[in-house]
Write an enzyme that holds these catalytic residues in place. Structure first.
Site, PDB file in Angstrom:
ATOM      1  N   SER A 102       2.420   4.244  -4.699  1.00  0.00           N
ATOM      2  CA  SER A 102       2.851   4.616  -3.480  1.00  0.00           C
ATOM      3  C   SER A 102       2.830   6.319  -3.440  1.00  0.00           C
ATOM      4  O   SER A 102       2.262   6.906  -3.795  1.00  0.00           O
ATOM      5  CB  SER A 102       3.948   3.859  -2.945  1.00  0.00           C
ATOM      6  OG  SER A 102       4.223   3.978  -1.452  1.00  0.00           O
ATOM      7  N   ASP A 241       1.177   8.666   2.737  1.00  0.00           N
ATOM      8  CA  ASP A 241       1.747   8.895   1.399  1.00  0.00           C
ATOM      9  C   ASP A 241       0.341   8.390   0.603  1.00  0.00           C
ATOM     10  O   ASP A 241      -0.610   8.183   1.056  1.00  0.00           O
ATOM     11  CB  ASP A 241       2.791   7.904   1.125  1.00  0.00           C
ATOM     12  CG  ASP A 241       2.502   6.534   1.373  1.00  0.00           C
ATOM     13  OD1 ASP A 241       1.193   5.938   2.032  1.00  0.00           O
ATOM     14  OD2 ASP A 241       3.136   5.479   0.843  1.00  0.00           O
ATOM     15  N   ASP A 243      -0.723   6.011  -1.234  1.00  0.00           N
ATOM     16  CA  ASP A 243      -1.673   4.759  -1.062  1.00  0.00           C
ATOM     17  C   ASP A 243      -1.815   4.444   0.612  1.00  0.00           C
ATOM     18  O   ASP A 243      -2.469   3.298   0.822  1.00  0.00           O
ATOM     19  CB  ASP A 243      -1.035   3.283  -1.902  1.00  0.00           C
ATOM     20  CG  ASP A 243       0.396   2.981  -1.049  1.00  0.00           C
ATOM     21  OD1 ASP A 243       1.152   3.999  -0.060  1.00  0.00           O
ATOM     22  OD2 ASP A 243       0.667   1.836  -1.328  1.00  0.00           O
ATOM     23  N   ASP A 245       0.010   3.487   3.011  1.00  0.00           N
ATOM     24  CA  ASP A 245       0.779   2.544   3.922  1.00  0.00           C
ATOM     25  C   ASP A 245       1.879   2.948   4.788  1.00  0.00           C
ATOM     26  O   ASP A 245       2.675   2.603   5.476  1.00  0.00           O
ATOM     27  CB  ASP A 245       1.198   1.397   3.081  1.00  0.00           C
ATOM     28  CG  ASP A 245       2.161   1.548   2.138  1.00  0.00           C
ATOM     29  OD1 ASP A 245       2.617   2.792   1.824  1.00  0.00           O
ATOM     30  OD2 ASP A 245       2.845   0.548   1.395  1.00  0.00           O
TER      31      ASP A 245
END
Length: 449
Positions: A102, A241, A243, A245
């Site tokens: 993340s 961010d 990733d 999400d």
């Protein structure tokens, strides 16, 4: 229920090269997951990753373990986390596996799973996988081994899905947007989505090299985005961010809009469209100002534990659709089964266009309470939050704040820190109270070293 050994609030996480984020464990995890998931009959799993250099290593190891368990693997390459959940669902795969840490630096990585409905695995299934990890690894017979293939159309499919979630009657024509993709998984998706919807896009941090993901960019480092919005006289800035999400946004004056702000805007627009479907779910970390602002508009508000999986659980329990975290995870279950930075930002942009208002205008009516959060490291295996001295300090502060503030003390689910959070109407009182509690927590932590 038994406590999980490897799975935290967001899958398995750690430092690359150290247990459990190494090739040996990743292969065993792939095998264990394959054994558990194949019990449902479907023998297909999709694997996607963000742009970390270690993704290649972990992807290959997971793939080997899954194939040894007789599972067919579809490789998606670098894709946002929500895209992997979506594609696993649409391809009727038994699971989607995400290789990502993340918003963390490149030297961290993680592995998390989505089920066939695009939802994070239940705790029960994660425990079954952990139990299987204790078994000796075996290989199915040669004629039952899984196969691997690559879905070359993954990015195009997801770009079209994102665009389909933007109202057909609206366009981003005339909007100048600065887009920060954190050198992460949205780098080849978000710019195309926005451009194809008509926006004038200025990109930042869209050139991943394997080690620059989240480095001084993205949703956790918005200073550069703020500067670029002002430099280019842009209408809005958007930061995802690593990733994809999470999302943060910046208005034309450089003010940052976090997850609480975005949830407020999205919920208000849904209510205006008579499409809210109940109330809104935040977490124990959501600002008191959000709760008060929504209630002032007649919108019910409920709090879950920290973590988008718990926001999801409470939304499902209540039959609601909109929720999120101040960190930038925003959920709208009418559109997709998990938090999606691109789709959340499109919802806010749609509200701007539909109402012909700036992002700043949409945020009026919501004033945040001053908040102070202090992270205090502690020795793993101990729990300073239960120390009598800490509980006494918290009780004393709560008595001082009364109903005009609150205290939250919680251990992080991803690192050995205690988060001390205080909110109230007066900023000085907030700072003094947080520092007072943090000092006691720190002293208790040292005593347990």
């Amino acid at each position: 229920m038994k406590e999980r050994k490897y799975f935290g609030t967001d899958g398995v996480r750690g430092l690359v090269g150290e247990h459990p984020i190494n090739p040996e464990f990743a292969m065993k995890l792939g095998w264990a997951a394959g054994r558990v998931l194949s019990e449902n009959g479907t023998k297909k799993v999709m694997i996607g990753k963000d742009t970390r250099i270690s993704g290649y290593m972990l992807e290959t190891a997971l793939q080997a373990g899954l194939i040894a368990a007789g599972i067919d693997v579809v490789l998606l390459g670098p894709m946002p986390t929500p895209a992997i959940a979506y594609l696993a669902q649409t391809f009727r795969a038994e699971a989607g596996i995400v290789i990502s840490a993340s918003h963390n630096p490149y030297y961290d990585n993680g592995i998390k799973f989505f089920n066939c409905r695009g939802l994070k695995l239940d705790d029960k299934v994660e425990l079954e996988i952990e139990a299987m990890l204790d078994e000796p690894m075996t290989c199915v017979e040669s004629d039952k081994l899984g196969k691997a293939s690559r879905l070359t159309s993954a990015d195009g499919r997801y770009i079209e899905f994102c665009k389909s979630q933007f109202p057909q009657s609206l366009s981003l024509e005339g909007l100048k947007i600065v887009l920060d993709c954190a050198n992460g998984a949205t780098y080849h998706i978000a710019p195309s989505v926005m451009r194809e919807l008509g926006a004038n896009i200025i990109t930042h941090a869209c050139e991943p090299n394997g080690v620059n993901i989240n480095h001084e960019c993205g949703a956790t480092h918005v200073d550069t985005l703020k500067r670029k919005v002002l430099e280019h006289n842009a209408d809005v800035g958007i930061a995802y961010d690593g990733d994809g999400d999470r999302v943060m946004m910046v208005d034309h004056n450089g003010r940052v809009f976090d997850g609480d702000d975005l949830v407020y805007i999205i919920a208000c627009q849904a209510a205006q469209d008579d499409n809210l479907g109940g109330g809104v779910v935040g977490t124990v970390m959501s600002n008191m100002g959000l709760e008060n602002a929504l209630k002032a508009k007649g919108i019910e508000f409920a709090r879950s534990k920290v973590g988008d999986r718990y926001v999801m659980e409470l939304l499902q329990q209540k039959g609601w659709t909109i929720g999120g975290e101040s960190s930038g995870h925003v959920l709208n279950l009418d559109l997709i089964s998990t938090g999606d930075g691109i789709i959340s930002s499109l919802q806010v942009l749609a509200a701007m266009v539909a109402q012909n208002k700036t992002l700043q205008d949409l945020g009026t009516g919501f004033t945040k309470y001053p908040m102070k959060m202090i992270n205090v490291r502690y020795t793993p295996g101990t729990d300073p939050t239960k120390a009598p001295a800490v509980l006494a300090a918290v009780a004393e502060v709560e008595q001082t704040l009364g109903e005009k503030g609150r205290v939250l003390l919680r251990k992080s689910g991803t690192e050995p820190v205690v988060r001390v959070m205080v909110e109230a109407e007066q900023e000085k009182l907030v700072i003094d109270s947080a520092e007072k509690i943090a000092a006691v927590v720190e002293s208790m932590s040292k005593q347990t070293d």
